[in-house]
Enzyme design. Structure first.
Site, PDB file in Angstrom:
ATOM      1  N   GLU A 192       3.578  -0.859  15.664  1.00 20.85           N
ATOM      2  CA  GLU A 192       4.356  -2.111  15.831  1.00 20.85           C
ATOM      3  C   GLU A 192       3.560  -3.386  15.781  1.00 20.85           C
ATOM      4  O   GLU A 192       2.646  -3.291  16.784  1.00 20.85           O
ATOM      5  CB  GLU A 192       5.229  -2.058  17.351  1.00 20.85           C
ATOM      6  CG  GLU A 192       6.398  -2.839  17.442  1.00 20.85           C
ATOM      7  CD  GLU A 192       6.999  -2.699  18.455  1.00 20.85           C
ATOM      8  OE1 GLU A 192       8.293  -2.798  18.577  1.00 20.85           O
ATOM      9  OE2 GLU A 192       6.537  -1.923  19.542  1.00 20.85           O
ATOM     10  N   GLU A 228      30.813   8.256   4.543  1.00 19.13           N
ATOM     11  CA  GLU A 228      29.473   8.255   4.767  1.00 19.13           C
ATOM     12  C   GLU A 228      29.139   7.605   5.740  1.00 19.13           C
ATOM     13  O   GLU A 228      29.497   6.632   6.094  1.00 19.13           O
ATOM     14  CB  GLU A 228      28.763   7.838   3.303  1.00 19.13           C
ATOM     15  CG  GLU A 228      29.200   8.415   2.156  1.00 19.13           C
ATOM     16  CD  GLU A 228      28.782   7.811   0.902  1.00 19.13           C
ATOM     17  OE1 GLU A 228      28.300   6.472   0.926  1.00 19.13           O
ATOM     18  OE2 GLU A 228      28.820   8.317  -0.265  1.00 19.13           O
ATOM     19  N   GLU A 284      11.962  -2.280  26.695  1.00 18.80           N
ATOM     20  CA  GLU A 284      11.837  -2.868  25.486  1.00 18.80           C
ATOM     21  C   GLU A 284      11.332  -4.571  25.718  1.00 18.80           C
ATOM     22  O   GLU A 284      10.214  -4.919  25.105  1.00 18.80           O
ATOM     23  CB  GLU A 284      12.871  -3.189  24.460  1.00 18.80           C
ATOM     24  CG  GLU A 284      13.265  -1.827  24.088  1.00 18.80           C
ATOM     25  CD  GLU A 284      12.399  -1.310  22.961  1.00 18.80           C
ATOM     26  OE1 GLU A 284      11.565  -2.120  22.424  1.00 18.80           O
ATOM     27  OE2 GLU A 284      12.335  -0.007  22.506  1.00 18.80           O
ATOM     28  N   ARG A 304      10.166  -6.737   8.572  1.00 20.86           N
ATOM     29  CA  ARG A 304      11.096  -5.786   8.356  1.00 20.86           C
ATOM     30  C   ARG A 304      11.189  -5.376   6.979  1.00 20.86           C
ATOM     31  O   ARG A 304      11.417  -5.809   6.116  1.00 20.86           O
ATOM     32  CB  ARG A 304      12.281  -6.504   8.589  1.00 20.86           C
ATOM     33  CG  ARG A 304      12.648  -7.030  10.262  1.00 20.86           C
ATOM     34  CD  ARG A 304      12.404  -5.678  11.169  1.00 20.86           C
ATOM     35  NE  ARG A 304      13.044  -5.828  12.425  1.00 20.86           N
ATOM     36  CZ  ARG A 304      12.818  -4.888  13.300  1.00 20.86           C
ATOM     37  NH1 ARG A 304      12.299  -3.810  13.119  1.00 20.86           N
ATOM     38  NH2 ARG A 304      13.512  -5.409  14.497  1.00 20.86           N
ATOM     39  N   ALA A 319      14.041  -6.124  21.263  1.00 19.04           N
ATOM     40  CA  ALA A 319      14.984  -5.177  20.864  1.00 19.04           C
ATOM     41  C   ALA A 319      14.503  -3.771  20.607  1.00 19.04           C
ATOM     42  O   ALA A 319      13.235  -3.748  20.285  1.00 19.04           O
ATOM     43  CB  ALA A 319      16.211  -5.318  20.001  1.00 19.04           C
ATOM     44  N   GLU A 364       7.770  -5.329  24.249  1.00 11.04           N
ATOM     45  CA  GLU A 364       7.469  -6.205  22.969  1.00 11.04           C
ATOM     46  C   GLU A 364       6.763  -7.688  23.520  1.00 11.04           C
ATOM     47  O   GLU A 364       6.491  -8.511  22.655  1.00 11.04           O
ATOM     48  CB  GLU A 364       8.760  -6.205  22.431  1.00 11.04           C
ATOM     49  CG  GLU A 364       9.198  -5.104  21.640  1.00 11.04           C
ATOM     50  CD  GLU A 364      10.239  -5.250  20.730  1.00 11.04           C
ATOM     51  OE1 GLU A 364      10.732  -6.476  20.474  1.00 11.04           O
ATOM     52  OE2 GLU A 364      10.653  -4.184  20.018  1.00 11.04           O
TER      53      GLU A 364
END
Length: 197
Positions: free
Chosen positions: A155, A54, A107, A79, A91, A111
């Site tokens: 975000e 998988e 990024e 998260r 990230a 961020e």
């Protein structure tokens, strides 16, 4: 911006041990999402028998160890997979066809609002090679200049600056518990001690 990168070298064909190679017999797509896809591969094993694997396919990502004097920039964000907030280095995933150093600069800016006059590739690493092909390219950013963040509409995060001692304390408290951030903390510690990565 000064940039030194060898991130692409990890994509080059690596030396292998042919005695252990598995040969893909067939691939069955299971799920295609915005960030990942899932497939089940049937493989022929070295002993001639078959097995299933998988596999999660991922476009790759970048992470940035951004140093501002004796402090590291981190973001605190929720998260969903963990069910809590996590303190991490900036990230994000690579856009299609995007070079890792371009993504790292993007990024960092999105961020934290910062741009870096010095951006260097440290290492590239696979996060979970037993079932995923996700690769993260880790960069160090220095000579930072402040600016405005440009977060995605879904975000939400808070930016802060922490010392190395604070980073270790956050690790002890399991507030920093993801591999890329822990690796960045250890790399930073080595850098402060030896002057090299």
């Amino acid at each position: 911006m000064k940039s030194k990168t060898s991130a692409e070298s990890i994509y080059a064909k690596q030396p292998a041990n042919p005695k252990l190679d598995e040969v893909t017999v067939s691939t069955k797509p299971i799920f295609e999402g915005k960030v990942i896809s899932l497939q089940v591969d049937t493989v022929k094993l070295p002993n001639g028998q078959t097995a299933t694997r998988e596999i999660i396919k991922h476009p790759g990502a970048v992470a940035v160890l951004a140093l501002k004097g004796d402090r590291m920039l981190v973001v605190d964000q929720y998260r969903q997979a963990m069910g809590r907030t996590e303190v991490e280095i900036p990230a994000g995933k690579l856009d299609p066809g995007e070079k890792p150093e371009v993504a790292a600069a993007r990024e960092l800016k999105e961020e934290t609002g910062y741009t870096a006059q010095s951006l260097r590739h440290l290492r590239s690493f696979y996060t979970s090679p037993g079932f995923a092909d996700e690769i993260i390219h880790l960069y160090i950013a220095e000579e930072l200049e402040a600016g405005n963040m440009a977060l995605d509409e879904d975000e939400f995060l808070e930016v802060s600056e922490i010392t190395l001692e604070e980073a270790y304390k956050l690790m002890d408290e399991n507030r920093i518990s993801d591999a890329k951030t822990m690796m960045a903390v250890y790399a930073w510690d080595i850098y402060r001690t030896t002057g090299r990565f």
